[in-house]
Scaffold this active site. Structure first.
Site, PDB file in Angstrom:
ATOM      1  N   CYS A  35      38.366  41.179  36.045  1.00 46.33           N
ATOM      2  CA  CYS A  35      39.830  40.947  36.636  1.00 46.33           C
ATOM      3  C   CYS A  35      39.647  40.050  38.023  1.00 46.33           C
ATOM      4  CB  CYS A  35      40.652  42.174  36.752  1.00 46.33           C
ATOM      5  SG  CYS A  35      42.312  41.905  36.967  1.00 46.33           S
TER       6      CYS A  35
ATOM      7  N   GLU B 272      40.609  46.018  31.043  1.00 42.05           N
ATOM      8  CA  GLU B 272      39.920  46.552  32.322  1.00 42.05           C
ATOM      9  C   GLU B 272      40.322  47.909  32.218  1.00 42.05           C
ATOM     10  OE1 GLU B 272      40.150  45.939  37.167  1.00 42.05           O
ATOM     11  OE2 GLU B 272      41.429  44.857  35.768  1.00 42.05           O
TER      12      GLU B 272
ATOM     13  N   LYS C 189      32.686  46.691  39.119  1.00 43.92           N
ATOM     14  CA  LYS C 189      33.314  45.639  39.809  1.00 43.92           C
ATOM     15  C   LYS C 189      33.176  45.384  41.416  1.00 43.92           C
ATOM     16  CE  LYS C 189      38.320  44.352  40.143  1.00 43.92           C
ATOM     17  NZ  LYS C 189      39.744  44.821  39.809  1.00 43.92           N
TER      18      LYS C 189
END
Length: 262
Positions: free
Chosen positions: A145, A45, A111
């Site tokens: 994540c 990431e 995200k």
């Protein structure tokens, strides 16, 4: 003969704010795994710069250049690559994972779940859609994540036909047991392969433990990293996935009439 795929999770210590250094590391790693026959490589990431919030807007302006360099490498190496970078659009910065297929930018995923504990939501904008994309190696889903803590997203990806879920991450100590448990759970409950690439080393006040993993749909850990820079490589057997799905048809046995979709 069942289809197989060689995949890699690339783990390295991201130098906070130093794009060229991180780009050099990423390109060198991609070349090494391609030399081992890898066709899918996942980077961490925010791998180009880390969470350098103070300078993120300026760093995000470099993302098109970084993307072009990675696309060139993937074209030469015949690779599919996933990794997240800062994306600047209309003065909003997004944590965006880019999907590159043999040099072509196929799609991107912003995200969805921003980690409010670390004030990520104060600096970044949230995405508004999930992503499953058809590629030359199969149907890929992407999560980033903190998304790992939201099983609803992963079930949606599975229902939309994901065969492999790629997870770039910067998951720090001391929550490594959560990382390990949730990765296996997401693979098992959705009967998908998982490629999870975490970073390692220290960035500012955060210490990252690595533990990147490649996991089968049965929850078998095919490869797991320690805490140093490394590239994990493993073979995915799609025949094994198809057999498991036929034996235990989880998606067909769901009770969406009771608990909704997904």
């Amino acid at each position: 003969m069942s289809k197989t795929l060689r995949a890699a999770a690339i783990q390295f210590n991201i130098s906070l704010g130093y794009i060229d250094s991180n780009l050099d590391k990423a390109i060198a790693a991609l070349r090494r795994v391609a030399g081992q026959g890898v066709k899918l490589a996942v980077l961490p990431e925010m791998w180009s710069c880390g969470y350098d919030y103070r300078n993120m807007a300026e760093l995000a302006k470099e993302t098109p250049r970084v993307l072009e360099a990675i696309q060139d490498e993937c074209r030469k190496l015949n690779l599919v690559c996933v990794g997240s970078l800062p994306e600047l659009e209309n003065e909003t910065i997004y944590n965006t994972a880019y999907l590159i297929d043999n040099g072509e930018l196929v799609d991107s995923y912003r995200k969805l779940h921003l980690f409010s504990t670390m004030r990520e939501d104060k600096f970044l904008g949230p995405g508004n859609k999930a992503l499953v994309a058809e590629t030359s190696i199969g149907r890929l889903g992407i999560a980033i994540c903190y998304d790992l803590r939201f099983p609803e997203l992963f079930r949606k990806l599975a229902l939309e036909g994901a065969e492999i879920i790629c997870i770039p991450a910067e998951w720090p100590k001391p929550r490594q047991e959560h990382w390990k448990t949730l990765l296996r759970a997401r693979a098992i409950e959705n009967q998908v392969f998982v490629v999870a690439a975490n970073c390692c080393g220290v960035q500012g006040k955060l210490d990252f433990f690595g533990l990147s993993q490649l996991i089968s749909p049965l929850g078998n850990i095919l490869k797991i990293a320690e805490e140093a820079d490394t590239e994990l490589v493993a073979d995915f057997d799609f025949g094994e996935m198809e057999t498991y799905r036929a034996q235990i048809d989880i998606l067909a046995d769901r009770r969406a009439d009771i608990y909704g979709t997904p």
